[in-house]
Design an enzyme around this catalytic site. Structure first.
Site, mmCIF file in Angstrom:
data_model
loop_
_atom_site.group_PDB
_atom_site.id
_atom_site.type_symbol
_atom_site.label_atom_id
_atom_site.label_comp_id
_atom_site.label_asym_id
_atom_site.label_seq_id
_atom_site.Cartn_x
_atom_site.Cartn_y
_atom_site.Cartn_z
ATOM 1 N N ALA A 37 0.836 -1.196 0.000
ATOM 2 C CA ALA A 37 0.000 0.000 0.000
ATOM 3 C C ALA A 37 0.875 1.252 0.000
ATOM 4 C CB ALA A 37 -0.925 -0.009 1.211
ATOM 5 N N HIS A 38 1.969 1.222 0.760
ATOM 6 C CA HIS A 38 2.899 2.357 0.775
ATOM 7 C C HIS A 38 3.531 2.543 -0.608
ATOM 8 C CE1 HIS A 38 2.551 2.120 5.137
ATOM 9 N NE2 HIS A 38 3.183 3.263 5.225
ATOM 10 N N ARG A 39 3.929 1.414 -1.185
ATOM 11 C CA ARG A 39 4.598 1.444 -2.486
ATOM 12 C C ARG A 39 3.652 1.982 -3.572
ATOM 13 N NH1 ARG A 39 9.261 -1.227 -3.893
ATOM 14 N NH2 ARG A 39 9.308 -2.239 -1.870
ATOM 15 N N GLU A 89 7.598 6.403 4.664
ATOM 16 C CA GLU A 89 6.645 6.958 5.630
ATOM 17 C C GLU A 89 6.581 8.487 5.660
ATOM 18 O OE1 GLU A 89 3.906 5.493 6.544
ATOM 19 O OE2 GLU A 89 4.806 4.024 7.894
#
Ligand code: SF4
Lengths: 203, 299
Positions: A37-39, A89
């Site tokens: 999800a971050h990627r 982040e």
């Protein structure tokens, strides 16, 4: 001792008085959000299917069971190592407006900077307490990006007094785990020297 | 036919036992955690110990694996040479792992190396991992089941020191592993140390060491002294539960050793996390069994 409870949507003012080492609990929504999800948001510039402004995310890959009525039940949800998300982040906080990041272990200088710039905090939920965490989830309200499989799906959990959450990065640039590591290293040498004087078994 | 029934029965017992230990901690670990919680003075550390206890209660009540990482399944077997199902035991334990994976349910933690595919069954090449010792003149089997989680396996390290580095070098090595890598392995840890001749012998003994009970001592006087010194020394650093500082760092330090080459000191460290999920069961020749690690356990 009264419990300090944060409620989503969280405002910057709610966080400014918090210091590393404080214990808080969360009521409201907690969304699982980890590697992919971050990627997708940062590298692939895709829009997250969940609005995280003032929200809380959990670095966790849960075990979820689909009940007969089609609803999901949280079986087990434990934190995963937050450091893996360090790379993303700071930007993630900036892009989403997320206020509370929950995970396991510490995070690095980038996240610390992000938390200071945008008034967010990182907190630790005790590792290995996955059933306790599951019992604090009242309901799974939505499941987004299910194509990612069970661990990476964005599970939108409604939680009540979810915790304990130990603040490990506050809004003032303090990082608890870094401080602890420095203190362990400072204490270590005299202890080692003392033991060494007593284990000269090879004569 | 008789033999088939026996095989099925033992597979069932071992599947149930494997699943059971993922939900409930062994008595020695449970008692030690309760002791550490009682003597803890740091309020934050106390809160975490309380959460750990609440978690174990919830896992027991809801009959769920207490930590989501149910590890790679390993069996350490001390089998009598005359144990009736000696030749069948490998298959039995593999099928027991398959059964436990359904029953637990256990997370799928077996990835074929080089193919990099998760088998989805917790079985694969040489997994579950079996470690054998044969006991002459005996007809029972003593089996330790261990769930090797990712977090608690990561700190593991082995090396070979020069004899000149001595037990002083062993001390350095242990402190380095625990303060650098142990902090993220969900302390308080049970630290296992193997002191032996080469990397693989030391590593095997270090794993055997964490299968030994918390609070037990090496029969050799010097080894026992070193266990105590290391335990006190590590506790003094005050890593605390989850590395968030506290009165203690470890549940204990266990050392296992063998004779060694005069020119080498093989040393290895294995760690067990606070959720140290292992179980000990004795299977008798008539296939009746006795659970040693969890008093009053009903499968
Ligand atoms: S180190 Fe142990 S308690 Fe922590 S997440 Fe891994 S298996 Fe669970």
């Amino acid at each position: 001792m009264t419990k300090k409870i944060l409620t989503t949507p969280i405002k910057s003012e709610d966080l400014e008085s918090l210091n590393v080492g404080d214990t808080v609990y969360l009521t409201g929504h907690l969304v699982t959000c980890r590697d992919v999800a971050h990627r997708r948001l940062i590298e692939q510039k895709r829009e997250l299917p969940v609005d995280l402004k003032g929200g809380a995310i959990f670095h966790a890959g849960p075990i979820v069971r689909k009940k007969d009525d089609g609803k999901f039940e949280m079986v087990s949800i434990g934190p995963t190592t937050s450091m893996r998300m360090e790379k993303f982040e700071r930007e993630f906080i900036k892009e989403t407006g997320v206020k509370l990041i929950v995970g396991k272990g510490g995070m690095g200088p980038e996240t610390t900077a992000g938390c200071q710039e945008h008034k967010a905090v990182h907190a630790i939920f005790p590792g290995g307490c996955a059933v306790l965490a599951a019992t604090l989830v009242e309901e799974i309200e939505r499941a987004e990006w299910q194509d990612l499989g069970m661990p990476e799906t964005l599970w939108v959990n409604r939680v009540r007094e979810f915790g304990p959450l130990i603040i490990s990065i506050d809004t003032k640039g303090n990082n608890l785990i870094e401080q602890n590591k420095a203190s362990f290293n400072a204490k270590k040498q005299p202890v080692i020297d003392r033991i060494k004087r007593q284990v000269g078994f090879i004569k | 036919m008789q033999r088939e029934t026996e095989i099925t029965a033992l597979t069932d017992v071992m599947a149930k036992f494997t699943s059971y230990i993922g939900k409930r901690l062994p008595n020695d670990v449970k008692d030690k955690l309760a002791e550490l919680r009682t003597f803890e003075t740091n309020p934050l550390a106390k809160t975490i110990y309380m959460s750990m206890a609440d978690n174990q209660d919830a896992a027991d009540k809801l009959d769920r694996p207490s930590c989501q990482d149910t590890g790679v399944i390993q069996y350490f077997i001390k089998a009598g040479a005359r144990f009736p199902l000696l030749g069948e035991l490998e298959d039995i334990l593999r099928n027991a792992t398959l059964g436990a994976t359904q029953m637990g349910p256990l997370r799928h933690n077996a990835v074929e190396t080089f193919d990099e595919k998760n088998t989805g069954t917790n079985t694969g090449s040489k997994i579950p991992w079996l470690d054998w010792e044969i006991v002459p003149d005996d007809d029972s089997a003593l089996i330790d089941v261990y769930m090797a989680g990712g977090g608690c396996t990561l700190p593991g390290k082995a090396t070979v020191l020069m004899p000149g580095e001595g037990y002083e070098g062993v001390t350095d090595f242990v402190f380095d592993v625990i303060t650098s890598r142990g902090v993220n392995a969900c302390p308080p840890l049970l630290v296992g140390i193997g002191v032996s001749t080469s990397v693989e012998t030391a590593a095997r003994l270090s794993k055997r060491a964490i299968l030994r009970e918390v609070g037990s001592h090496n029969p050799n006087e010097n080894a026992a002294k070193m266990e105590q010194l290391l335990e006190e020394g590590l506790n003094e650093i005050g890593i605390g539960p989850q590395g968030l500082t506290g009165k203690n760092s470890v549940m204990g330090v266990n050392i296992e050793s063998s004779a060694r080459h005069p020119s080498t000191i093989g040393v290895a460290v294995s760690t067990g996390c606070w959720a140290h999920r292992r179980g000990k069961i004795r299977i008798n020749a008539d296939l009746s069994y006795e659970i040693i690690s969890h008093k009053g356990a009903v499968l």
